[in-house]
Design an enzyme around this catalytic site. Structure first.
Site, mmCIF file in Angstrom:
data_model
loop_
_atom_site.group_PDB
_atom_site.id
_atom_site.type_symbol
_atom_site.label_atom_id
_atom_site.label_comp_id
_atom_site.label_asym_id
_atom_site.label_seq_id
_atom_site.Cartn_x
_atom_site.Cartn_y
_atom_site.Cartn_z
ATOM 1 N N ILE A 164 0.840 -1.206 0.000
ATOM 2 C CA ILE A 164 0.000 0.000 0.000
ATOM 3 C C ILE A 164 0.874 1.255 0.000
ATOM 4 O O ILE A 164 0.606 2.208 -0.736
ATOM 5 C CB ILE A 164 -0.987 -0.026 1.191
ATOM 6 C CG1 ILE A 164 -1.937 -1.232 1.049
ATOM 7 C CG2 ILE A 164 -1.800 1.268 1.261
ATOM 8 C CD1 ILE A 164 -2.809 -1.528 2.256
ATOM 9 N N SER B 153 -4.031 2.566 8.459
ATOM 10 C CA SER B 153 -3.587 1.210 8.816
ATOM 11 C C SER B 153 -4.441 0.650 9.951
ATOM 12 O O SER B 153 -5.453 -0.018 9.692
ATOM 13 C CB SER B 153 -2.102 1.192 9.157
ATOM 14 O OG SER B 153 -1.844 1.923 10.339
ATOM 15 N N ARG B 154 -4.068 0.943 11.182
ATOM 16 C CA ARG B 154 -4.882 0.559 12.327
ATOM 17 C C ARG B 154 -4.847 1.684 13.341
ATOM 18 O O ARG B 154 -3.798 2.295 13.566
ATOM 19 C CB ARG B 154 -4.347 -0.735 12.977
ATOM 20 C CG ARG B 154 -4.707 -2.010 12.222
ATOM 21 C CD ARG B 154 -6.204 -2.325 12.342
ATOM 22 N NE ARG B 154 -6.592 -3.526 11.622
ATOM 23 C CZ ARG B 154 -7.069 -3.560 10.376
ATOM 24 N NH1 ARG B 154 -7.205 -2.440 9.684
ATOM 25 N NH2 ARG B 154 -7.420 -4.700 9.820
ATOM 26 N N GLU C 130 -13.640 0.967 17.263
ATOM 27 C CA GLU C 130 -14.583 1.351 16.198
ATOM 28 C C GLU C 130 -15.913 0.648 16.415
ATOM 29 O O GLU C 130 -15.928 -0.492 16.871
ATOM 30 C CB GLU C 130 -14.009 0.955 14.835
ATOM 31 C CG GLU C 130 -12.720 1.693 14.512
ATOM 32 C CD GLU C 130 -12.043 1.180 13.236
ATOM 33 O OE1 GLU C 130 -12.592 0.272 12.585
ATOM 34 O OE2 GLU C 130 -10.969 1.676 12.908
ATOM 35 N N HIS D 256 -13.574 3.785 8.500
ATOM 36 C CA HIS D 256 -12.846 2.566 8.139
ATOM 37 C C HIS D 256 -13.360 1.984 6.810
ATOM 38 O O HIS D 256 -13.937 0.893 6.770
ATOM 39 C CB HIS D 256 -12.932 1.514 9.265
ATOM 40 C CG HIS D 256 -11.837 0.488 9.180
ATOM 41 N ND1 HIS D 256 -11.342 -0.167 10.270
ATOM 42 C CD2 HIS D 256 -11.145 -0.001 8.120
ATOM 43 C CE1 HIS D 256 -10.399 -1.015 9.903
ATOM 44 N NE2 HIS D 256 -10.263 -0.921 8.591
HETATM 45 C C1 DGY Z 1 -8.290 -4.482 6.205
HETATM 46 O O1 DGY Z 1 -8.573 -5.206 5.265
HETATM 47 O O2 DGY Z 1 -7.596 -4.857 7.155
HETATM 48 C C2 DGY Z 1 -8.798 -3.097 6.156
HETATM 49 O O3 DGY Z 1 -8.541 -2.400 7.321
HETATM 50 C C3 DGY Z 1 -10.258 -3.085 5.855
HETATM 51 O O4 DGY Z 1 -10.991 -3.729 6.796
#
Ligand code: DGY
Length: 322
Positions: A158, A238-239, A268, A287
């Protein structure tokens, strides 16, 4: 007798059809995410599980499984699954990278563009009837993208795809990663490796593309925000747990950094009274990094294939751990 699988949320019709041909399928239709006690009782008799990022597939849940062969997650992230326990117990884990790379990089770039050009903020200004208040030449200015330095934290699939987008906008791109990529690839992408401290102090925008692990937990905290340029922006697709949210709120409130664009949160979903919702210099998305029609179809296809492989004792197409 057909093997038994369970989905913690529904999937596309074509995917369900495929699964129902082969397996006895049960789909959770109640509250999302599924309660841990329901998951624990369901998992007892399952051969396969299809899950999603909000589900907590931890040791406690997995200990109840008696014959589970595979967990197939509809996501590239797998920090919601206890991989060590799965590996010890020979439970395969499949996930869905590659197919969501473009969509997620687009989302990161979209948040970047929105943050610097204040698009969402402008939308709120119009809806709140305040347009007339920003007529002045200096009243409502954003920032150019061209010439700015984008710092990519984590140059995986990404991150690299984001670099291509940024290059087209004439941005300078630096990156920090566990491993340097080859000179040849650096040249092709137009990126330069820097130490973490340099990435933090030199970037006009930092975009985070590292997975959430013990090592990356809350690494973006006040110490880092204090070192960033006051005019810098933080982008996170990302997270949420990679960022210390309390510190981010303080940094944004005190204008220690100029702004942020985030698609992911510590917990979330957040509710409408969350302190984030009070900040004008923050762009939020719920998200939806991978959420395009095309990408989600490919994720569903891969989730099904990963599950079928795992149930049949083969490695999922994209597999982590065992
Ligand atoms: C993932 O695929 O991990 C993305 O955050 C979408 O949920």
């Amino acid at each position: 007798m057909k093997q038994k699988i369970f989905l913690t949320r529904t999937l596309h019709d074509f995917a369900l059809k495929e699964l129902k041909k082969k397996f006895e399928v049960e789909i959770h239709t109640g509250k999302i995410p599924i309660a841990q006690n329901i998951l624990k009782s369901k998992i007892k008799n399952l051969d396969g599980l299809i899950c999603f990022p909000y589900d907590k597939i931890n040791k406690e849940v997995l200990q109840s499984a008696k014959k589970l062969k595979v967990i197939s997650t509809f996501s590239v992230g797998y920090d919601h699954i206890d991989l060590d326990f799965a590996k010890e117990n020979k439970i395969r884990v499949g996930y869905t990278p590659e197919v969501l790379t473009d969509a997620t990089a687009d989302m990161a770039f979209g948040l970047l563009l929105d943050s610097l050009r204040r698009i969402s903020e402008g939308d709120r200004i119009i809806r709140n009837g305040k347009w007339k208040q920003i007529y002045g030449a200096y009243d409502y200015v954003g920032f150019d993208l061209q010439g700015k330095t984008l710092g990519i934290m984590g140059l995986g699939r990404i991150g690299k795809t984001l670099a291509k987008r940024a290059k087209a906008f004439d941005m300078k791109i630096i990156y920090h990663n566990r491993n340097k990529i080859s000179r040849e690839e650096e040249r092709k992408l137009g990126v330069k490796y820097v130490a973490l401290d340099k990435l933090i102090t030199q970037s006009d925008i930092i975009s985070i593309h590292v997975p959430h692990t013990k090592e990356t937990n809350q690494i973006f905290d006040m110490k880092i925000f204090k070192k960033m340029k006051k005019t810098a922006f933080l982008i996170n697709t990302s997270r949420g747990k990679v960022v210390n949210e309390k510190d981010l709120i303080t940094a944004l409130k005190q204008k220690r950094i100029a702004g942020a664009g985030i698609d992911v949160f510590e917990t979330e979903p957040i509710n409408k009274n969350h302190p984030f919702t009070k900040l004008e210099n923050l762009v939020m998305a719920p998200h939806i990094g991978s959420s395009t029609k095309e990408t989600r179809i490919q994720m569903a296809e891969l989730t099904v294939k990963n599950l079928i492989n795992g149930i049949n004792g083969k490695k999922p197409i994209y597999s982590v751990g065992y």
